[in-house]
Design a protein around this motif. Structure first.
Motif, PDB file in Angstrom:
ATOM      1  N   TYR A 115       0.831  -1.205   0.000  1.00 39.99           N
ATOM      2  CA  TYR A 115       0.000   0.000   0.000  1.00 39.99           C
ATOM      3  C   TYR A 115       0.866   1.255   0.000  1.00 39.99           C
ATOM      4  O   TYR A 115       0.562   2.240  -0.690  1.00 39.99           O
ATOM      5  CB  TYR A 115      -0.914  -0.018   1.222  1.00 39.99           C
ATOM      6  CG  TYR A 115      -1.799   1.190   1.370  1.00 39.99           C
ATOM      7  CD1 TYR A 115      -2.907   1.373   0.559  1.00 39.99           C
ATOM      8  CD2 TYR A 115      -1.525   2.146   2.348  1.00 39.99           C
ATOM      9  CE1 TYR A 115      -3.726   2.480   0.705  1.00 39.99           C
ATOM     10  CE2 TYR A 115      -2.333   3.256   2.505  1.00 39.99           C
ATOM     11  CZ  TYR A 115      -3.434   3.420   1.679  1.00 39.99           C
ATOM     12  OH  TYR A 115      -4.234   4.532   1.837  1.00 39.99           O
ATOM     13  N   ALA A 116       1.973   1.219   0.736  1.00 37.39           N
ATOM     14  CA  ALA A 116       2.827   2.401   0.853  1.00 37.39           C
ATOM     15  C   ALA A 116       3.562   2.722  -0.438  1.00 37.39           C
ATOM     16  O   ALA A 116       3.743   3.899  -0.779  1.00 37.39           O
ATOM     17  CB  ALA A 116       3.817   2.204   1.997  1.00 37.39           C
ATOM     18  N   GLY A 175      -4.157   1.525   6.243  1.00 37.26           N
ATOM     19  CA  GLY A 175      -4.008   2.967   6.173  1.00 37.26           C
ATOM     20  C   GLY A 175      -4.553   3.721   7.372  1.00 37.26           C
ATOM     21  O   GLY A 175      -4.445   4.957   7.416  1.00 37.26           O
ATOM     22  N   SER A 227     -10.409   0.590   0.765  1.00 34.65           N
ATOM     23  CA  SER A 227      -9.276   1.330   1.323  1.00 34.65           C
ATOM     24  C   SER A 227      -8.551   2.138   0.248  1.00 34.65           C
ATOM     25  O   SER A 227      -8.086   3.254   0.497  1.00 34.65           O
ATOM     26  CB  SER A 227      -8.302   0.349   1.996  1.00 34.65           C
ATOM     27  OG  SER A 227      -8.907  -0.328   3.065  1.00 34.65           O
TER      28      SER A 227
END
Length: 222
Positions: free
Chosen positions: A76-77, A155, A220
């Motif tokens: 995700y980052a 997140g 998300s």
């Protein structure tokens, strides 16, 4: 699709092994937690034999939870997760691959080391095989259910605490029947019902957890 699945699985294993801590932290935690009980309660064989199934299963559950935060966080980052969502391969399949790699790095080492810890806890030899089988059936369920919690809290600040609150109630039936199978084997009781229920949990988790985790990841990302 097969090539994409193989590449993603190999990538996750390579990244985790290069870091090292992703693999060692849950395993070392598992060993330390189980090893502390003989030190705290004393070496009385009957006491250790009684608590061994519950202690080993609870330690395995907690060790699995340690790495849930990192299941999707790194992807995700760095934007990899968005590329996965846009890929022609279904996101549900890719999520299942990531769960499989998580179990291979976290759950499988716990299963392999569990016989040694069972001997340390004075568990009867007749129950050690049952312990291994119950962990083989139960730890994939822990990874599958944990993936849903990790996706829902992706997140968010304090996501690790939220994951624990979300997945611990879902882990309870697996813990009960996993430890119960080992207790039954030690007492020479028929444990086929425990195996059947653990297998049913695994089938249900394989059916619904990847889909639920993929849906939560899309929310998300949006």
């Amino acid at each position: 699709m097969i090539k994409a699945i193989a590449c993603l699985f190999r990538r996750d294993l390579t990244v985790a092994l290069r870091c090292g801590t992703d693999v060692l932290t849950p395993l070392v935690f598992f060993i330390i937690v189980v090893s502390l009980f003989p030190l705290g309660l004393g070496p009385e064989p009957s006491v250790l034999r009684t608590i061994a199934p519950g202690v080993i299963w609870v330690a395995a559950l907690l060790a699995t939870m340690l790495s849930l935060n990192r299941l999707f966080a790194n992807d995700y980052a760095d934007g990899t997760l968005e590329q996965m969502a846009l890929a022609p391969c279904p996101l549900t399949v890719l999520v299942l691959v990531k769960i499989a790699s998580h179990w291979a790095l976290t759950g499988l080492p716990l299963v392999l080391i569990s016989p040694l810890l069972a001997l340390q806890m004075n568990l009867p030899e007749s129950a050690i095989g049952t312990l291994v089988i119950s962990l083989l059936l139960g730890t994939p369920v822990l990874s599958l259910l944990g993936a849903v919690g990790a996706a829902l809290t992706l997140g968010l600040r304090g996501g690790g605490v939220l994951v624990s609150l979300l997945v611990l109630p879902l882990y309870t039936p697996v813990l009960i029947f996993g430890a119960g199978a080992v207790v039954g084997a030690a007492a020479d009781i028929d444990i086929q019902a425990h195996y059947s229920l653990l297998g049913a949990f695994l089938v249900l988790a394989l059916t619904f957890a990847p889909w639920a985790a993929a849906a939560a990841l899309r929310v998300s990302l949006d």
